[in-house]
Enzyme design. Structure first.
Site, mmCIF file in Angstrom:
data_model
loop_
_atom_site.group_PDB
_atom_site.id
_atom_site.type_symbol
_atom_site.label_atom_id
_atom_site.label_comp_id
_atom_site.label_asym_id
_atom_site.label_seq_id
_atom_site.Cartn_x
_atom_site.Cartn_y
_atom_site.Cartn_z
ATOM 1 N N LYS A 282 0.849 -1.254 -0.116
ATOM 2 C CA LYS A 282 -0.027 0.013 -0.003
ATOM 3 C C LYS A 282 0.812 1.266 0.045
ATOM 4 C CE LYS A 282 -3.822 0.402 2.433
ATOM 5 N NZ LYS A 282 -3.768 1.402 3.115
ATOM 6 N N GLU A 289 -4.932 13.554 2.503
ATOM 7 C CA GLU A 289 -5.843 13.289 3.637
ATOM 8 C C GLU A 289 -5.668 14.343 4.804
ATOM 9 O OE1 GLU A 289 -6.393 8.371 2.992
ATOM 10 O OE2 GLU A 289 -4.912 9.287 4.772
#
Length: 460
Positions: A282, A289
């Site tokens: 990932k 964010e």
């Protein structure tokens, strides 16, 4: 001894003293406080309140205080209630009784309002520059990919094809509005309150307009009572910052979605993503964010400060001490995010193959309706006809272009053989040639307009 105290004053309750003190956060204003005090000393000298020797001693002493603070050598004391007290106390230690004349005709009420305005005036170019850099990065993305098509969305549903450049410029125009807000608000910010005293003005012949020019203000406050309590400039700044935060959040949200495997429209540079502590495959869009999250912080500062203001009587009230921490945190938050986002935008890479694959033919339904309109069919009727065609194609699992002309003509006789030319994404985009549209010429015009706005003032 405090500025407002006497030897006989009883000591404050320690808990109240901690609540009352602003030094832990307002010490950040020391450059502006010293700059304002030097200008005030010069104004007092011009008014004949200070002798040339006293004015020189005060100015040299304040410069020494500034050097100590810059070097981290300044020793704060428990009796230093705020940065104004600390500076004047140290000045007195350095030059003696002449320091006691500096506060003549001045109140901390007009002093702190001046300091905070000066602080924001100093920060304004940095914030404007951060927005400019972000706009530049978005415009460069648009310039680098003028012919790349992608789905445009409403309600997060595929709606109509647009140019990737149109998407980039949509965000750039939002940040341009933010820059305009900063520019339009600056004259209101650059209004000098110094010389207003505690509320009634100073009784000494201070040339406030000369004072304003020396400190870089554009105008002088017209009413002393209003000047010491006016925090409109704080509320306006917090609003502008909240709007910047909202625009940053919206850009971040788009990119978080576009960088996901489900969309795959954008590839983020690894320098702006992080890995997972558990899952080796990932890469997380943490920069985006965090940019999205900071909007909540900025909106919170605006909401909180407006609530502080809403019930205050005229004149200065200690409630206004709550202005500095939201201002400082808002400045720091914006500077942190605006330092990251231009680089993230500049290094991200669009993925044309994924964008093209997402251009499903159903997005061209509006083109069929417009086709019928050009044949003289009222739009509402055309909308109904095409809606029925789309439903028919969906039931049969076919593309609109796979429906034979005879089937289309059953729905309306205005369909002719040239209808299939309408079912082309590039042609659909190029028909939107109006100002602000997504046709190549319209997008190029937007780029030129933004470039003109972003050009340095001396080149215009």
């Amino acid at each position: 001894m405090r500025l407002w105290g006497t030897v006989e004053n009883p000591p404050l309750d320690p808990a109240f003293e901690r609540l009352n003190a602003s030094l832990p956060f307002d010490r950040r204003l020391y450059p502006q406080d010293i700059r304002g005090s030097i200008a005030w000393a010069r104004a007092l000298a011009r008014a004949g309140i200070l002798s040339p020797e006293e004015q020189q001693a005060i100015e040299e002493g304040l410069q020494r205080v500034r050097e100590e603070l810059d070097a981290g050598l300044f020793l704060f004391r428990p009796t230093d209630e705020d940065i104004h007290t600390a500076v004047e106390r140290r000045l007195s230690e350095l030059i003696g009784p002449a320091a006691g004349k500096l506060h003549t005709g001045r109140s901390r009420n007009d002093q702190v309002a001046t300091d905070l305005r000066l602080f924001l005036m100093d920060e304004w170019p940095e914030l404007e520059g951060g927005l400019r850099a972000l706009e530049e990065a978005l415009v460069r993305q648009a310039e680098a990919h003028p012919d790349l098509l992608m789905p445009g969305y409403t309600h997060l549903q595929r709606a109509q094809p647009i140019r990737y450049a149109q998407w980039c410029l949509a965000h750039a125009w939002a940040f341009e509005r933010d820059r305009e807000r900063l520019q339009e608000a600056f004259p209101r910010l650059a209004t000098l309150p110094l010389g207003s005293g505690a509320l009634a003005g100073t009784p000494f012949p201070i040339d406030r307009e000369a004072l304003a020019r020396e400190l870089g203000f554009q105008q002088v406050s017209p009413n002393s009572l209003d000047a010491v309590s006016d925090r409109d400039f704080v509320a306006e700044f917090l609003f502008i910052a909240a709007m910047i935060g909202i625009h940053l959040s919206r850009l971040a949200e788009d990119l978080i979605l576009f960088a996901s495997a489900e969309f795959g429209f954008i590839e983020l540079d690894p320098a702006y993503t992080t890995g997972s502590s558990l899952m080796p495959q990932k890469r997380n869009p943490d920069a985006l964010e965090l940019a999205r999250a900071k909007a909540g912080r900025l909106i919170g500062h605006l909401t909180g400060f407006l609530t502080v203001l809403k019930g205050l009587p005229s004149g200065y009230n200690k409630d206004l001490q709550e202005d500095k921490e939201p201002v400082f945190d808002t400045v720091d938050t914006l500077r942190a995010v605006l330092a990251v986002m231009p680089g993230l935008i500049a290094t991200m890479r669009p993925r044309p193959e994924r964008m093209r694959a997402a251009l499903e033919e159903a997005m061209l339904a509006t083109e069929l309706a417009d086709y019928l309109v050009r044949k003289g069919v009222p739009f509402r009727e055309a909308h109904r006809v095409v809606s029925a065609l789309v439903q028919e194609a969906l039931r049969e699992g076919k593309a609109l272009s796979a429906l034979p002309l005879e089937r289309m003509r059953r729905h309306h006789p205005a369909f002719e053989a040239d209808v299939f030319a309408a079912l082309d994404p590039e042609a659909a985009v190029e028909r939107r040639v109006v100002i602000g549209g997504t046709a190549r010429a319209a997008v190029d015009a937007q780029i030129r307009a933004l470039r003109a706005r972003l050009a340095p003032a001396d080149s215009q």
